[in-house]
Scaffold this motif. Structure first.
Motif, short mmCIF file in Angstrom:
data_model
loop_
_atom_site.label_atom_id
_atom_site.label_comp_id
_atom_site.label_asym_id
_atom_site.label_seq_id
_atom_site.Cartn_x
_atom_site.Cartn_y
_atom_site.Cartn_z
N GLY A 74 56.49 2.17 22.92
CA GLY A 74 56.51 2.83 24.13
C GLY A 74 55.08 2.78 25.08
N TRP A 75 55.18 3.61 26.17
CA TRP A 75 54.17 3.45 27.13
C TRP A 75 52.86 4.21 26.64
CZ3 TRP A 75 53.78 0.19 31.11
CH2 TRP A 75 54.76 -0.55 31.57
N ARG A 76 51.89 3.65 26.93
CA ARG A 76 50.59 4.53 26.24
C ARG A 76 49.39 4.27 27.38
NH1 ARG A 76 50.75 5.53 20.59
NH2 ARG A 76 52.97 5.03 19.89
N HIS A 77 48.78 5.49 27.58
CA HIS A 77 47.43 5.40 28.37
C HIS A 77 46.32 4.85 27.42
CE1 HIS A 77 49.23 7.76 31.49
NE2 HIS A 77 49.86 8.58 30.41
N VAL A 78 45.62 4.02 28.11
CA VAL A 78 44.76 3.12 27.40
C VAL A 78 43.17 3.48 28.37
CG1 VAL A 78 43.73 0.96 26.66
CG2 VAL A 78 46.04 1.62 26.59
N ALA A 79 42.13 3.50 27.84
CA ALA A 79 41.03 3.54 28.48
C ALA A 79 39.98 2.68 28.04
CB ALA A 79 40.54 5.18 28.71
N TRP A 80 38.94 1.91 28.41
CA TRP A 80 37.92 1.18 28.03
C TRP A 80 36.87 1.88 28.40
CZ3 TRP A 80 39.98 -2.68 24.77
CH2 TRP A 80 41.34 -3.14 24.76
N GLN A 87 24.37 5.52 28.07
CA GLN A 87 24.88 5.82 29.39
C GLN A 87 26.28 5.23 29.66
OE1 GLN A 87 23.20 8.44 30.56
NE2 GLN A 87 21.75 7.49 32.02
N LEU A 88 27.35 5.76 29.97
CA LEU A 88 28.54 5.26 30.43
C LEU A 88 28.42 4.48 31.91
CD1 LEU A 88 31.67 5.10 29.96
CD2 LEU A 88 31.82 7.16 31.52
N VAL A 89 28.53 3.28 31.68
CA VAL A 89 28.56 2.12 32.55
C VAL A 89 29.94 2.01 33.31
CG1 VAL A 89 27.72 -0.15 33.32
CG2 VAL A 89 26.59 1.40 31.86
N SER A 90 30.91 1.88 32.63
CA SER A 90 32.36 1.48 33.34
C SER A 90 33.40 2.00 32.13
CB SER A 90 32.42 -0.10 33.24
OG SER A 90 33.76 -0.51 33.65
N GLU A 91 34.21 2.65 33.08
CA GLU A 91 35.59 3.01 32.52
C GLU A 91 36.79 2.46 33.19
OE1 GLU A 91 37.40 6.98 30.38
OE2 GLU A 91 36.40 7.23 32.45
N VAL A 92 37.78 2.03 32.49
CA VAL A 92 38.91 1.16 33.04
C VAL A 92 39.97 2.07 32.56
CG1 VAL A 92 40.27 -0.92 33.20
CG2 VAL A 92 37.84 -0.88 33.51
N LYS A 93 40.96 2.49 33.11
CA LYS A 93 42.25 3.22 32.64
C LYS A 93 43.49 2.28 33.00
CE LYS A 93 40.16 7.88 32.76
NZ LYS A 93 40.13 9.14 33.37
N GLN A 94 44.31 2.46 32.20
CA GLN A 94 45.59 1.49 32.38
C GLN A 94 46.58 2.25 31.54
OE1 GLN A 94 44.51 -2.19 30.56
NE2 GLN A 94 43.53 -2.95 32.30
N ARG A 95 47.89 1.79 31.92
CA ARG A 95 49.01 2.10 31.11
C ARG A 95 49.63 0.67 30.46
NH1 ARG A 95 54.02 5.05 32.88
NH2 ARG A 95 54.32 5.42 31.03
N HIS A 96 49.86 0.67 29.43
CA HIS A 96 50.43 -0.52 28.53
C HIS A 96 51.74 -0.01 28.07
CE1 HIS A 96 47.08 -3.24 29.05
NE2 HIS A 96 46.26 -2.33 28.51
N HIS A 97 52.65 -1.00 27.99
CA HIS A 97 53.94 -0.90 27.32
C HIS A 97 53.81 -1.64 26.02
CE1 HIS A 97 58.49 -1.08 27.30
NE2 HIS A 97 58.23 -0.05 26.49
#
Length: 143
Positions: A74-80, A87-97
């Motif tokens: 299924g579809w999932r919410h993914v965050a890197w 310290q948080l420098v970058s966050e990328v959010k995506q949806r993957h099937h």
């Protein structure tokens, strides 16, 4: 006493199984996770690394699988999430099937975006920490 022990084990197994399926989503299993350099091409090295130079492109590769293998997960919410010195420098959010299994995901970030120091990358799937890798970025050569 033996019947009680068997019953207790059966209840624990059922609880774990119910918890895994509580979201209604197929449980995922990590096959592998590694950090390596990727450069600008589409084919990163497949050699695990823990020390990088600021000039490197850090590539994080995670492979997952699930059962049954002939069905998608299924579809999932993914965050890197990428950190340097906590310290948080970058966050990328995506949806993957998630199909087919095994399923491989990549994330890349130039060392120049992080800077020198102790670094960490986390992979969250559906809001839950799935994997994390700690590494170092040096201002000079990685060797």
């Amino acid at each position: 006493m033996r019947k009680l022990a068997i019953l207790l084990i059966a209840v624990m197994v059922a609880a774990v199984s119910t918890q895994a399926h509580a979201s209604g989503k197929t449980p995922l299993e990590k096959v592998s996770a590694l950090l390596t350099t990727g450069g600008d091409d589409a084919r990163p090295k497949r050699e695990a690394m823990s020390v990088f130079a600021v000039a490197d492109v850090v590539t994080y590769i995670v492979t997952v699988r699930w059962q049954p293998i002939d069905k998608g997960a299924g579809w999932r919410h993914v965050a890197w999430r990428w950190y340097i010195d906590g310290q948080l420098v970058s966050e990328v959010k995506q949806r993957h099937h998630f199909r087919p299994t095994p399923f491989e995901m990549w994330a890349r970030l130039p060392g120049t975006s992080l800077g020198a120091g102790r670094a960490r990358v986390e992979l969250l799937i559906d809001g839950q920490l799935f994997d994390a890798q700690d590494f170092e970025i040096r201002s000079g050569p990685a060797m």
